[in-house]
Design a protein around this motif. Sequence first.
Motif, PDB file in Angstrom:
ATOM      1  N   VAL A  44      41.401 -59.512  17.679  1.00 12.30           N
ATOM      2  CA  VAL A  44      41.091 -60.202  16.431  1.00 12.30           C
ATOM      3  C   VAL A  44      39.590 -60.174  16.225  1.00 12.30           C
ATOM      4  CG1 VAL A  44      41.244 -62.355  15.148  1.00 12.30           C
ATOM      5  CG2 VAL A  44      43.103 -61.695  16.683  1.00 12.30           C
ATOM      6  N   GLN A  45      39.147 -59.642  15.113  1.00  9.12           N
ATOM      7  CA  GLN A  45      37.732 -59.544  14.856  1.00  9.12           C
ATOM      8  C   GLN A  45      37.361 -60.227  13.541  1.00  9.12           C
ATOM      9  OE1 GLN A  45      36.531 -55.408  15.038  1.00  9.12           O
ATOM     10  NE2 GLN A  45      36.631 -55.363  17.262  1.00  9.12           N
ATOM     11  N   ILE A  46      36.112 -60.634  13.468  1.00  7.49           N
ATOM     12  CA  ILE A  46      35.573 -61.224  12.249  1.00  7.49           C
ATOM     13  C   ILE A  46      34.768 -60.150  11.524  1.00  7.49           C
ATOM     14  CG2 ILE A  46      33.940 -62.896  11.310  1.00  7.49           C
ATOM     15  CD1 ILE A  46      36.572 -64.128  12.269  1.00  7.49           C
ATOM     16  N   ILE A  47      35.248 -59.765  10.365  1.00 11.48           N
ATOM     17  CA  ILE A  47      34.569 -58.742   9.572  1.00 11.48           C
ATOM     18  C   ILE A  47      34.340 -59.291   8.163  1.00 11.48           C
ATOM     19  CG2 ILE A  47      34.673 -56.386   8.672  1.00 11.48           C
ATOM     20  CD1 ILE A  47      36.607 -55.727  10.960  1.00 11.48           C
ATOM     21  N   PRO A  48      33.121 -59.731   7.844  1.00  9.71           N
ATOM     22  CA  PRO A  48      32.871 -60.277   6.494  1.00  9.71           C
ATOM     23  C   PRO A  48      33.063 -59.217   5.425  1.00  9.71           C
ATOM     24  CG  PRO A  48      30.822 -60.014   7.728  1.00  9.71           C
ATOM     25  CD  PRO A  48      31.928 -59.769   8.696  1.00  9.71           C
ATOM     26  N   LYS A  49      33.736 -59.612   4.375  1.00 11.16           N
ATOM     27  CA  LYS A  49      34.043 -58.711   3.263  1.00 11.16           C
ATOM     28  C   LYS A  49      33.231 -59.053   2.023  1.00 11.16           C
ATOM     29  CE  LYS A  49      38.108 -57.068   0.650  1.00 11.16           C
ATOM     30  NZ  LYS A  49      39.580 -57.219   0.504  1.00 11.16           N
ATOM     31  N   TYR A  50      33.001 -60.321   1.798  1.00 12.17           N
ATOM     32  CA  TYR A  50      32.274 -60.790   0.616  1.00 12.17           C
ATOM     33  C   TYR A  50      30.932 -61.421   0.983  1.00 12.17           C
ATOM     34  CZ  TYR A  50      36.964 -60.343  -1.386  1.00 12.17           C
ATOM     35  OH  TYR A  50      38.195 -59.863  -1.779  1.00 12.17           O
ATOM     36  N   ALA A  51      30.868 -62.090   2.110  1.00  7.95           N
ATOM     37  CA  ALA A  51      29.644 -62.766   2.542  1.00  7.95           C
ATOM     38  C   ALA A  51      28.573 -61.735   2.889  1.00  7.95           C
ATOM     39  CB  ALA A  51      29.924 -63.660   3.743  1.00  7.95           C
ATOM     40  N   LYS A  52      27.366 -61.964   2.404  1.00  9.66           N
ATOM     41  CA  LYS A  52      26.250 -61.063   2.655  1.00  9.66           C
ATOM     42  C   LYS A  52      25.282 -61.627   3.694  1.00  9.66           C
ATOM     43  CE  LYS A  52      27.705 -58.384  -0.665  1.00  9.66           C
ATOM     44  NZ  LYS A  52      28.372 -57.087  -0.333  1.00  9.66           N
ATOM     45  N   GLY A  53      25.492 -62.861   4.093  1.00 15.37           N
ATOM     46  CA  GLY A  53      24.516 -63.530   4.948  1.00 15.37           C
ATOM     47  C   GLY A  53      24.727 -63.397   6.439  1.00 15.37           C
ATOM     48  N   PHE A  54      25.871 -62.874   6.868  1.00 12.70           N
ATOM     49  CA  PHE A  54      26.056 -62.684   8.306  1.00 12.70           C
ATOM     50  C   PHE A  54      26.843 -61.411   8.582  1.00 12.70           C
ATOM     51  CE2 PHE A  54      30.036 -64.802   7.270  1.00 12.70           C
ATOM     52  CZ  PHE A  54      30.966 -64.286   8.157  1.00 12.70           C
ATOM     53  N   ASN A  55      26.580 -60.857   9.757  1.00 12.99           N
ATOM     54  CA  ASN A  55      27.252 -59.632  10.177  1.00 12.99           C
ATOM     55  C   ASN A  55      27.579 -59.741  11.661  1.00 12.99           C
ATOM     56  OD1 ASN A  55      28.088 -56.768   9.630  1.00 12.99           O
ATOM     57  ND2 ASN A  55      26.583 -56.382  11.237  1.00 12.99           N
ATOM     58  N   VAL A  56      28.706 -59.204  12.057  1.00  6.03           N
ATOM     59  CA  VAL A  56      29.146 -59.270  13.452  1.00  6.03           C
ATOM     60  C   VAL A  56      29.323 -57.864  13.993  1.00  6.03           C
ATOM     61  CG1 VAL A  56      30.839 -60.209  15.065  1.00  6.03           C
ATOM     62  CG2 VAL A  56      30.369 -61.420  12.920  1.00  6.03           C
ATOM     63  N   THR A  57      28.710 -57.587  15.131  1.00  6.41           N
ATOM     64  CA  THR A  57      28.845 -56.286  15.782  1.00  6.41           C
ATOM     65  C   THR A  57      29.511 -56.483  17.137  1.00  6.41           C
ATOM     66  OG1 THR A  57      26.817 -55.490  14.720  1.00  6.41           O
ATOM     67  CG2 THR A  57      27.641 -54.235  16.608  1.00  6.41           C
ATOM     68  N   TYR A  58      30.654 -55.863  17.332  1.00 13.67           N
ATOM     69  CA  TYR A  58      31.382 -55.988  18.589  1.00 13.67           C
ATOM     70  C   TYR A  58      30.942 -54.895  19.566  1.00 13.67           C
ATOM     71  CZ  TYR A  58      34.270 -59.482  16.343  1.00 13.67           C
ATOM     72  OH  TYR A  58      34.703 -60.629  15.710  1.00 13.67           O
ATOM     73  N   THR A  59      30.815 -55.269  20.822  1.00 11.53           N
ATOM     74  CA  THR A  59      30.386 -54.323  21.848  1.00 11.53           C
ATOM     75  C   THR A  59      31.431 -54.242  22.957  1.00 11.53           C
ATOM     76  OG1 THR A  59      29.281 -55.843  23.380  1.00 11.53           O
ATOM     77  CG2 THR A  59      28.056 -55.188  21.408  1.00 11.53           C
ATOM     78  N   ASP A  60      31.240 -53.299  23.865  1.00 13.77           N
ATOM     79  CA  ASP A  60      32.113 -53.196  25.034  1.00 13.77           C
ATOM     80  C   ASP A  60      31.414 -53.760  26.267  1.00 13.77           C
ATOM     81  OD1 ASP A  60      30.184 -51.327  25.434  1.00 13.77           O
ATOM     82  OD2 ASP A  60      31.557 -49.633  25.754  1.00 13.77           O
ATOM     83  N   LYS A  61      30.407 -54.599  26.011  1.00 13.54           N
ATOM     84  CA  LYS A  61      29.605 -55.167  27.091  1.00 13.54           C
ATOM     85  C   LYS A  61      29.968 -56.617  27.398  1.00 13.54           C
ATOM     86  CE  LYS A  61      26.854 -51.542  27.528  1.00 13.54           C
ATOM     87  NZ  LYS A  61      26.738 -50.763  28.793  1.00 13.54           N
TER      88      LYS A  61
END
Length: 388
Positions: A44-61
Amino acid sequence: MKHTIWIICLIIPLLLFSCKIRNNPKTTENSTTDSTFTHQNKNVQIIPKYAKGFNVTYTDKGYCLLDIRDPQKEEGVETFHYALKPKGVKVSDIPKGYTVIETPVKSTICMTSLQLSNFIKLAELDAVVGITSTRHLFNQDMQKRLDEGKTHKIGIEGNFDNEIIMGINPDIILISPFKRGGYDALTEVGIPLIPHLGYKEMTPLGQAEWIKFIGLLIGEEEKANKVFSEIENRYLELTKLTSQVKKRPVVFSGELRGGNWYAVGGKSFLAQLFKDAGADYFLKDDVRSGGVSLDFETIYSQAAYADYWRIVNSYKGDFSYNTLQAEDIRYADFQAFKKKQVIYCNMSEKPFYESMPVEPETVLADLIAVFHPQLLPNHTPRYYELLK
């Protein structure tokens, strides 16, 4: 000694706080053990579609990166960076300038009603241990928590009770860094400040999508995605109803305050809401996204013949057209006043700030029912209705 350090920290400007986040070597964490990302549910990931103020980058770390910025600005904007890792998981190779936050966050101080609205909508009030003013607090569960001492009042903007905050010792404090409020560097005493910039989003769905931001922090990504999906689907259904309307009424907003009329620009959240409701904001061609201060003559020249007038205030008693005219006799000259087409919300009676940010579909329905009543003939208003 700790108390002295606390007081010193509280007078450091927010600018130094943000610089410290980017440069303080304590904000990175190193270990020889890596792990696959297991942030609650790795599927389950958080991927903003409309919001411009935050971004989430998933890693394998073993962590994800959370980047926050002012959604109203494209370039040269101050940014804030966090690395979210599950509690007890050792991680490595966190980029320089990222503050490590262990998740799920269990205790939070909310500085605004908009922030609190996210927790209310998610039914996760146990995570809120401190709030500011209770002036417009309607939620009974939160009121009960206050009565039982599970949540504490920490004072108001610019006059926070430092002793209470120290006693609460929350995992994080959510702030609005571009507003006044005396938010100061608390990193030295181990309380990360995390900006919540939902109030600066320029679309209703963008603002509501910050519920995913909270879901990410408290480990409720799946719930947050589900709640927002329901909001989005209903909102888009309603916009389809108005997409083919042939007559779009004109609406203006605000009142005189201290000799000035405060409105918002044509690229604002409110302008988009009116557009989606099948109306035209009187400043729709204005390129600004934030507040606009105008004098009465300018407002009158552009809004004298507008079809509707939107007003939001806190009034004790029955607010009426007579009340409005008594405030300024010139109000009666507006066509919207003459036709009794003032759209009104009394914040003393309705949870406008507490619930509205996460119920844009309900707000939209209220406005559609006013502008185009034939589209929603059985709608019961929650926030906005025509002034009687």
